[in-house]
Structure formats: C-alpha cells, structure tokens
Design a protein around this motif. Structure first.
Motif, short mmCIF file in Angstrom:
data_model
loop_
_atom_site.label_atom_id
_atom_site.label_comp_id
_atom_site.label_asym_id
_atom_site.label_seq_id
_atom_site.Cartn_x
_atom_site.Cartn_y
_atom_site.Cartn_z
N LYS A 176 0.83 -1.21 0.00
CA LYS A 176 0.00 0.00 0.00
C LYS A 176 0.86 1.26 0.00
CE LYS A 176 -4.05 -2.18 1.96
NZ LYS A 176 -4.92 -2.37 3.13
N ILE A 177 1.94 1.26 0.77
CA ILE A 177 2.86 2.40 0.78
C ILE A 177 3.48 2.61 -0.60
CG2 ILE A 177 5.12 3.18 1.64
CD1 ILE A 177 4.28 1.92 4.36
N GLN A 178 3.73 1.50 -1.30
CA GLN A 178 4.35 1.56 -2.63
C GLN A 178 3.36 1.91 -3.75
OE1 GLN A 178 7.66 1.51 -2.94
NE2 GLN A 178 7.63 1.32 -0.72
N GLY A 179 2.07 2.06 -3.42
CA GLY A 179 1.08 2.46 -4.41
C GLY A 179 0.24 1.36 -5.02
N TRP A 180 0.27 0.19 -4.42
CA TRP A 180 -0.55 -0.94 -4.88
C TRP A 180 -1.85 -0.98 -4.09
CZ3 TRP A 180 1.33 -4.34 -8.64
CH2 TRP A 180 2.69 -4.27 -8.91
N GLU A 181 -2.90 -1.51 -4.71
CA GLU A 181 -4.09 -1.90 -3.96
C GLU A 181 -3.83 -3.33 -3.53
OE1 GLU A 181 -8.04 -0.97 -5.49
OE2 GLU A 181 -7.05 0.26 -7.02
N PHE A 182 -4.17 -3.65 -2.28
CA PHE A 182 -3.81 -4.96 -1.74
C PHE A 182 -4.95 -5.50 -0.89
CE2 PHE A 182 -2.07 -7.78 1.48
CZ PHE A 182 -1.15 -8.54 0.77
N LYS A 183 -5.26 -6.76 -1.10
CA LYS A 183 -6.23 -7.48 -0.27
C LYS A 183 -5.63 -8.84 0.06
CE LYS A 183 -10.54 -5.38 -1.50
NZ LYS A 183 -10.98 -4.65 -0.37
N ALA A 184 -6.04 -9.37 1.21
CA ALA A 184 -5.55 -10.68 1.63
C ALA A 184 -6.73 -11.58 1.95
CB ALA A 184 -4.65 -10.53 2.86
N ALA A 185 -6.53 -12.87 1.73
CA ALA A 185 -7.51 -13.89 2.07
C ALA A 185 -6.77 -15.01 2.79
CB ALA A 185 -8.19 -14.42 0.81
N ALA A 186 -7.43 -15.61 3.77
CA ALA A 186 -6.81 -16.66 4.57
C ALA A 186 -7.19 -18.07 4.11
CB ALA A 186 -7.18 -16.49 6.04
N GLU A 187 -8.23 -18.16 3.29
CA GLU A 187 -8.68 -19.48 2.82
C GLU A 187 -9.22 -19.38 1.40
OE1 GLU A 187 -13.14 -19.56 4.66
OE2 GLU A 187 -11.54 -20.37 5.89
#
Length: 135
Positions: free
Chosen positions: A24-35
């Motif tokens: 996010k700091i680098q300018g990407w959109e980011f999401k995470a999933a655990a499963e």
C-alpha cells in the motif's frame, strides 16, 4: 499512481499484514484472504492483476496447489498472473509441480517485500506484453 491490484492467499495473518502495509505504501491496492473460499470471493469482487499464493495452505500443506489447479481449470481465471510462495526448501519438485499447474513465478519464503514486488512488476510487465501481442 496506482501500480496495480494484488490479492494474497496465505493463512499467515502477520505475513499478509506486513506485505499489505508495504504494498500500500508503494502504491498498490492490496487485499488478503486466509482461505480458498474467501479468495474466490475476492477474485470476483476485487479483480486483482496478480495473485500471491501460498502453496502450503491448510492442514495437508497441499491446499494452495489444489487451489491453483482449480483456478487454472476455470476459463475466467486462466489469464490471472499467479506467483506462488512456499515456506519449504525441502521439496525441490514443488516448484516444478507449481509451474506444471500454471504458476507464473515461484519464490521461497522468507522473501523481502521489495524482492516480491520486483518479481510481481516483472511478471505483470510480461503478462501485459503478452496480452498486447495477442490482440
């Protein structure tokens, strides 16, 4: 400037949070999933440019590769750039298996966020060039 959208499927919440902050700091959109189920929903809703996939998910440490096989079996997700991460160096054939199932890149943990970003930039550049060539 937005660099792209990244989705990470990994059951290590701390690792996802760490990478998420960096990207996010680098300018990407980011999401995470655990499963896997959560990841499928995010694929539909978020429509990422690339998936960072932990191949050692779940109790049997094969869930990630099984998910990759599932993804590549569905036309809708065949073109998605996939970078596979693994925490094990012992299974040397795991990389070959991941590539055989459709992984585009493969890295062994631990990996720095900066090194991961460099691989993703390269991967997405390649994917974009390939899609331009087929148009």
């Amino acid at each position: 400037m937005r660099k792209g959208k990244l989705l990470m499927l990994d059951d290590n919440a701390e690792l996802c949070a760490s990478f998420g902050r960096y990207f996010k700091i680098q300018g990407w959109e980011f999401k995470a999933a655990a499963e896997a189920g959560e990841c499928l929903k995010a694929l539909e809703d978020f429509q990422p440019d690339a998936l960072i996939l932990d191949c050692n998910l779940g109790k049997n440490d094969r869930e990630g590769l099984e998910f990759l096989k599932f993804l590549r079996g569905h036309r809708k997700h065949r073109g998605l750039a996939v970078l596979v991460l693994t925490g094990t160096r012992k299974k040397s054939d795991q990389a070959a298996q991941g590539f055989g199932l459709g992984a585009d890149q493969y890295l062994v943990k631990p990996v720095s966020p900066r090194a991961l970003e460099a691989r993703l930039v390269m991967l997405l550049r390649f994917v974009r060039r390939s899609s331009l060539a087929t148009e």
